[in-house]
Enzyme design. Structure first.
Site, PDB file in Angstrom:
ATOM      1  N   SER A 424     -84.501 -51.229 -69.423  1.00 37.63           N
ATOM      2  CA  SER A 424     -85.165 -50.417 -68.432  1.00 37.63           C
ATOM      3  C   SER A 424     -86.258 -49.462 -69.485  1.00 37.63           C
ATOM      4  O   SER A 424     -86.740 -48.841 -68.693  1.00 37.63           O
ATOM      5  CB  SER A 424     -84.104 -49.410 -67.960  1.00 37.63           C
ATOM      6  OG  SER A 424     -83.226 -49.150 -68.579  1.00 37.63           O
ATOM      7  N   HIS A 445     -88.095 -55.791 -65.127  1.00 36.29           N
ATOM      8  CA  HIS A 445     -87.179 -54.734 -64.960  1.00 36.29           C
ATOM      9  C   HIS A 445     -86.817 -54.680 -63.500  1.00 36.29           C
ATOM     10  O   HIS A 445     -87.724 -54.279 -62.685  1.00 36.29           O
ATOM     11  CB  HIS A 445     -87.984 -53.769 -65.458  1.00 36.29           C
ATOM     12  CG  HIS A 445     -87.124 -52.408 -65.321  1.00 36.29           C
ATOM     13  ND1 HIS A 445     -87.850 -50.938 -65.217  1.00 36.29           N
ATOM     14  CD2 HIS A 445     -85.773 -52.000 -65.361  1.00 36.29           C
ATOM     15  CE1 HIS A 445     -86.944 -50.302 -65.164  1.00 36.29           C
ATOM     16  NE2 HIS A 445     -85.600 -50.781 -65.196  1.00 36.29           N
ATOM     17  N   GLU A 457     -90.591 -54.717 -62.063  1.00 35.41           N
ATOM     18  CA  GLU A 457     -91.515 -54.247 -62.852  1.00 35.41           C
ATOM     19  C   GLU A 457     -91.742 -55.401 -63.834  1.00 35.41           C
ATOM     20  O   GLU A 457     -90.653 -55.755 -64.371  1.00 35.41           O
ATOM     21  CB  GLU A 457     -91.326 -52.894 -63.608  1.00 35.41           C
ATOM     22  CG  GLU A 457     -91.612 -51.424 -62.958  1.00 35.41           C
ATOM     23  CD  GLU A 457     -91.471 -50.329 -64.008  1.00 35.41           C
ATOM     24  OE1 GLU A 457     -92.434 -49.640 -64.124  1.00 35.41           O
ATOM     25  OE2 GLU A 457     -90.368 -50.442 -64.384  1.00 35.41           O
ATOM     26  N   ASN A 495     -89.407 -45.350 -65.123  1.00 33.11           N
ATOM     27  CA  ASN A 495     -88.739 -44.635 -66.144  1.00 33.11           C
ATOM     28  C   ASN A 495     -89.431 -43.469 -66.763  1.00 33.11           C
ATOM     29  O   ASN A 495     -89.025 -42.292 -67.066  1.00 33.11           O
ATOM     30  CB  ASN A 495     -87.714 -45.230 -66.805  1.00 33.11           C
ATOM     31  CG  ASN A 495     -86.723 -45.805 -66.007  1.00 33.11           C
ATOM     32  OD1 ASN A 495     -86.394 -45.347 -64.720  1.00 33.11           O
ATOM     33  ND2 ASN A 495     -85.999 -46.880 -66.396  1.00 33.11           N
TER      34      ASN A 495
HETATM   35  P1  NAI Z   1     -73.630 -53.268 -68.261  1.00 29.05           P
HETATM   36  O1  NAI Z   1     -72.881 -52.613 -69.488  1.00 29.05           O
HETATM   37  O2  NAI Z   1     -72.914 -53.138 -66.980  1.00 29.05           O
HETATM   38  O3  NAI Z   1     -73.651 -54.916 -68.548  1.00 29.05           O
HETATM   39  C1  NAI Z   1     -74.016 -55.420 -69.742  1.00 29.05           C
HETATM   40  C2  NAI Z   1     -73.191 -56.765 -69.777  1.00 29.05           C
HETATM   41  O4  NAI Z   1     -73.670 -57.454 -71.170  1.00 29.05           O
HETATM   42  C3  NAI Z   1     -71.662 -56.965 -70.127  1.00 29.05           C
HETATM   43  O5  NAI Z   1     -70.955 -57.501 -68.909  1.00 29.05           O
HETATM   44  C4  NAI Z   1     -71.356 -57.384 -71.369  1.00 29.05           C
HETATM   45  O6  NAI Z   1     -70.045 -57.968 -71.449  1.00 29.05           O
HETATM   46  C5  NAI Z   1     -72.634 -58.250 -71.718  1.00 29.05           C
HETATM   47  N1  NAI Z   1     -72.809 -58.331 -73.210  1.00 29.05           N
HETATM   48  C6  NAI Z   1     -72.842 -57.635 -74.196  1.00 29.05           C
HETATM   49  N2  NAI Z   1     -73.363 -58.470 -75.282  1.00 29.05           N
HETATM   50  C7  NAI Z   1     -73.610 -59.570 -74.929  1.00 29.05           C
HETATM   51  C8  NAI Z   1     -73.889 -60.638 -75.659  1.00 29.05           C
HETATM   52  N3  NAI Z   1     -74.063 -60.704 -77.042  1.00 29.05           N
HETATM   53  N4  NAI Z   1     -74.369 -61.667 -74.904  1.00 29.05           N
HETATM   54  C9  NAI Z   1     -73.918 -61.848 -73.423  1.00 29.05           C
HETATM   55  N5  NAI Z   1     -73.539 -60.633 -72.770  1.00 29.05           N
HETATM   56  C10 NAI Z   1     -73.122 -59.497 -73.325  1.00 29.05           C
HETATM   57  O7  NAI Z   1     -75.099 -52.846 -68.507  1.00 29.05           O
HETATM   58  P2  NAI Z   1     -76.053 -53.079 -67.088  1.00 29.05           P
HETATM   59  O8  NAI Z   1     -76.231 -51.813 -66.377  1.00 29.05           O
HETATM   60  O9  NAI Z   1     -76.048 -54.238 -66.361  1.00 29.05           O
HETATM   61  O10 NAI Z   1     -77.597 -53.104 -68.038  1.00 29.05           O
HETATM   62  C11 NAI Z   1     -77.870 -54.288 -68.551  1.00 29.05           C
HETATM   63  C12 NAI Z   1     -79.536 -53.954 -68.737  1.00 29.05           C
HETATM   64  O11 NAI Z   1     -80.153 -53.642 -67.751  1.00 29.05           O
HETATM   65  C13 NAI Z   1     -79.828 -52.705 -69.791  1.00 29.05           C
HETATM   66  O12 NAI Z   1     -80.783 -53.022 -70.706  1.00 29.05           O
HETATM   67  C14 NAI Z   1     -80.066 -51.562 -68.890  1.00 29.05           C
HETATM   68  O13 NAI Z   1     -80.957 -50.728 -69.490  1.00 29.05           O
HETATM   69  C15 NAI Z   1     -80.954 -52.492 -67.869  1.00 29.05           C
HETATM   70  N6  NAI Z   1     -81.015 -51.749 -66.455  1.00 29.05           N
HETATM   71  C16 NAI Z   1     -79.884 -51.223 -66.102  1.00 29.05           C
HETATM   72  C17 NAI Z   1     -80.042 -50.514 -64.868  1.00 29.05           C
HETATM   73  C18 NAI Z   1     -78.683 -50.132 -63.922  1.00 29.05           C
HETATM   74  O14 NAI Z   1     -79.010 -48.899 -63.345  1.00 29.05           O
HETATM   75  N7  NAI Z   1     -77.639 -50.180 -64.563  1.00 29.05           N
HETATM   76  C19 NAI Z   1     -81.190 -50.597 -63.903  1.00 29.05           C
HETATM   77  C20 NAI Z   1     -82.173 -51.311 -64.376  1.00 29.05           C
HETATM   78  C21 NAI Z   1     -82.107 -51.984 -65.906  1.00 29.05           C
END
Ligand code: NAI
Ligand code: 3HC
Length: 709
Positions: A424, A445, A457, A495
């Site tokens: 993000s 994004h 995005e 953002n």
């Molecule tokens: P999250 O913490 O909910 O999920 C991340 C997942 O990645 C976890 O299930 C974890 O087990 C997994 N993981 C960690 N290391 C790993 C690896 N080496 N290989 C495979 N899987 C792995 O995080 P979330 O919220 O889904 O965010 C993910 C990305 O999306 C981030 O970059 C965040 O900035 C971006 N993002 C998040 C938003 C939100 O509202 N949560 C909105 C838009 C983008």
């Protein structure tokens, strides 16, 4: 207006290209051909009147069929690009009146979408045959309008006032089966060709019956005038709560409420309300967003080749699980890779839970759910995703982790596969540098919840190849997203602008506001959610991480708000652990919390601030002008291509009220000079953050608009 002889004389007697009249035995076939969606432009309206006049005068023609070419749209409505320009005759109500008054049976053969004015011309025909794939609706309300060519009068005569109100004020489309069930169409055929054939048979039969055509305008609604008005009034009261601040839905209800009046009177009433909406600022804003979201896609040159057949997603948390659902919804196979077997099971369960929820609420059937879940599979390791055409990374927001994942993906995925990050805010160029395929790396994004939010995005890193962007944009369209191109600046478009908005919201807390006051001022402006409720949803820890990174090199003379840090130190991570700016006793409903207020007051005291409650106007000015000042910087740096792209991002991804057209459109309506004055004032009062953007200064001086940049 009734169709009369003087109108016929005014018609040019030649075949207008967008509308053709051909004779098939004793039936006239009127075909609209105005790609891409057969919108009712001035030329089409003229052509229709012309064709009807010729068919009327030709004694060998005993009935007519109205259809269109292309298959995608019967007619998608009035030509929206004409709105705001001086009216060109004939108007759509004149054309519709001519159809209604046509003395021979007139049958519509409908394939594709019949929307807005398209549905109105269908309703003015004397009989309607639809293909199985036809879709119907009155989406005018989404453009700040009401149906303006008899739709609010004819629809209630066919399906009753209650259903008509839902359709007209709701703006949703529905299929042919539903249209048949509620009495809008008379017959459904297997496809477009079959619909035309059936319409011909119907036209011949009606002509042979030699009865006067069945005109919808000649029907009466079941309800009395008083009860129709009462139903419409009750509906309006609901609308005021459900869609606060919107003019068009209320006008829809008022217009349909007049359907018990004599037809001509009801149509006059409808026209007056239509013109009132047409002149409104809300209509201008909503039409701006209609075109902004479509023009954003024009940043990408159409892709040749590079078909995406299979996609892998790395990380099945909040975002990754939503992304695999988007893909499966579009019929694309999606492979999920997680950190370990346990995390993979959880990720797959998250996706399953989305479908379970949809099934329980009746939105999909059990078999649809199974069909889509079959498209989502898990991979044990990188070997399982090596054949994917596109890999979307959605692991936590940490540059080192993302670099490690991309280096591994580069080694293990097939040559030519595109690697995209859902980051993000992190630099795409820096992530791409961990690979040897930098041209094939971009940002994708998505917004939470990814399966619902329309915005994508697409971030162009320094070395991203144009074709990579185009292939992703094509996929975006395939999965129902609106792609907007963004430059590789921290936070991209969305953002980056949200950061100053959130920062000012937090300063306001320290100056004397409460989270609820700030949130309610912004919701009253029309934001779907206030800034603190939003931050509680996305996680205090995530907000803090971004801030620590963004402010790592911030000069000392920039003031820093302290509340977020205090919440984090107190272990309040937001909705996910039951407490952030608000408390969440039932896990989802925010409740004001005296403990937060104590922390806020502590922050005020530390900064030596004498707390004073700001007005709603002060709150809005501080939050929105900070966002707009940043928008001006993003525009001049080329991070956003144009102001309309920023508007599309904010309306589709951040809950900015569409009726205000997005932040930059709204800023143009307020005026650059006025905003600059306020920004200068805040610069004096609140410090360095408020340095006016050079573009804002230029526009203020030249009386210019962001739309022209
Ligand atoms: P999250 O913490 O909910 O999920 C991340 C997942 O990645 C976890 O299930 C974890 O087990 C997994 N993981 C960690 N290391 C790993 C690896 N080496 N290989 C495979 N899987 C792995 O995080 P979330 O919220 O889904 O965010 C993910 C990305 O999306 C981030 O970059 C965040 O900035 C971006 N993002 C998040 C938003 C939100 O509202 N949560 C909105 C838009 C983008
Ligand atoms: N007028 C002018 N242009 C239109 C149009 C319209 N009614 N509907 C679509 N277009 C244009 C789009 O701007 C786009 O142009 P572009 O290729 O230059 O970007 C092109 O047609 C294709 O549109 P989409 O990209 O949206 O194509 P989709 O296949 O995704 O969707 C659609 C097709 C469902 C018809 C969708 O375009 C749509 O919802 N259109 C708007 C329909 C509408 O709101 N109709 C009511 C108009 S108001 C009215 O009728 C008033 C009357 O009551 C008096």
């Amino acid at each position: 207006m009734p169709y009369n002889i003087s109108m016929r004389r005014a018609i040019v007697r030649s075949d207008s290209p967008p509308v053709r009249l051909r004779k098939r035995g004793d039936v006239g076939l009127v075909t609209i051909a105005n790609p891409p969606v057969n919108a009712l432009s001035a030329a089409v309206r003229r052509g229709l009147l012309n064709a009807l006049a010729l068919a009327e005068e030709d004694a060998k023609i005993r009935a007519a069929v109205l259809t269109s070419s292309g298959g995608k749209a019967f007619v998608a409505g009035a030509d929206i690009s004409e709105f705001g320009s001086p009216p060109v005759a004939p108007s759509l109500p004149e054309v519709v009146a001519a159809m209604d008054a046509f003395s021979k049976p007139l049958v519509a053969a409908i394939d594709g979408v019949a929307m807005g004015g398209g549905l109105e011309i269908a309703l003015a025909c004397h009989c309607r045959v639809a293909s199985k794939n036809a879709r119907f609706g009155f989406p005018e309300v989404n453009l700040g309008l009401i149906p303006g060519a008899g739709g609010t009068q004819r629809l209630p005569r066919l399906c009753g006032i209650g259903r008509a109100l839902e359709i007209i004020a709701g703006g949703q489309s529905f299929g042919a089966a539903r249209a048949m069930e509620i009495g809008i169409v008379d017959e459904v055929a297997a496809n477009g060709a079959a619909a035309v054939k059936t319409a011909f048979a119907r036209a011949k039969r009606l002509a042979a019956e030699k009865k006067p055509p069945r005109r919808v305008s000649g029907l009466r609604i079941k309800e009395s005038a008083a009860s129709a008005a009462r139903i419409a009034e009750e509906y309006s009261e609901r609308l005021k709560k459900q869609k606060p601040g919107l003019l068009a839905p209320l006008c829809c209800a008022r217009a349909a409420g007049g359907a018990a009046l004599p037809f001509a009177e009801g149509v006059r009433h409808e026209r007056a309300l239509f013109l009132q909406c047409m002149r409104s600022q809300q209509r201008k804003a909503l039409v701006h967003i209609f075109f902004a979201s479509r023009n954003a896609a024009k940043a990408f040159v159409p892709a040749k080749g590079g078909e995406i057949v299979s996609v892998a997603v790395v990380g099945g948390g909040t975002m990754g699980a939503g992304i695999v659902v988007c893909l499966a919804d579009a019929g694309l196979p999606a492979i999920l890779l997680e950190a370990d077997a346990d995390a993979l099971a959880k990720g797959l369960n998250r996706a399953r839970a989305v479908y379970e929820h949809r099934r329980q609420s009746g939105r999909i059937s059990e078999s649809e759910m199974r069909q889509r879940l079959r498209l989502i599979t898990g991979a044990k390791d990188y070997g399982g995703i090596g054949g994917a055409d596109l890999i979307i990374e959605a692991v936590p927001e940490n540059m080192d982790l993302k670099k490690r994942v991309f280096a591994e993906l580069d080694r293990r995925c097939k040559p030519g596969a595109i690697l995209a990050s859902n980051t993000s805010s992190l630099g795409i160029g820096e992530i791409a540098a961990a690979t040897k395929r930098r041209g094939l790396v971009a940002g994708m994004h998505f917004f939470a919840p990814a399966q619902r939010m329309k915005l994508l995005e697409i971030v162009r890193g320094k070395e991203t190849a144009p074709k990579t962007l185009s292939v992703i944009a094509r996929l975006a369209k395939q999965i129902g997203k609106t792609p907007v191109l963004a430059g590789d600046s921290p936070g991209f478009i969305g953002n980056r602008l949200y950061a100053p908005y959130g920062r000012e919201a937090e300063f306001l807390l320290e100056e004397g506001a409460t989270p609820a006051q700030v949130d309610s001022a912004m919701r009253d402006f029309g934001m779907a959610m206030g800034p603190f409720r939003a931050r509680d949803l996305s996680g205090i820890d995530n907000g803090r991480n971004i801030r620590l990174r963004d402010w790592a090199n911030l000069p000392a003379h920039y003031p820093r708000p302290r509340v977020l840090e205090k919440l984090f130190q107190a272990g309040r991570l937001g909705q996910k652990n039951g407490a952030g700016y608000y408390r969440y006793p039932d896990g989802k409903t925010p409740v004001n919390d005296p403990k937060t207020l104590a922390l806020i007051k502590q922050a005020s005291a530390e900064r030596g601030i004498h707390r004073q409650k700001p007005s709603a106007r002060q709150i809005r000015e501080r939050c929105l002008y900070a966002l707009i000042n940043e928008g001006a910087k993003v525009l001049s740096e080329g991070v956003a291509r144009c102001a309309a792209d920023i508007d599309a991002v904010y309306v589709l991804g951040y809950g900015f009220p569409a009726r205000r057209g997005g932040p930059m459109f709204w800023a143009d309506s307020v005026g650059a000079a006025f905003i600059l004055e306020r920004v200068k004032q805040f610069h004096k009062e609140c410090g360095e953050w408020w340095k006016p953007a050079p573009l804002l200064q230029q526009l203020a001086k030249a009386n210019g608009k962001f739309a022209e940049v």
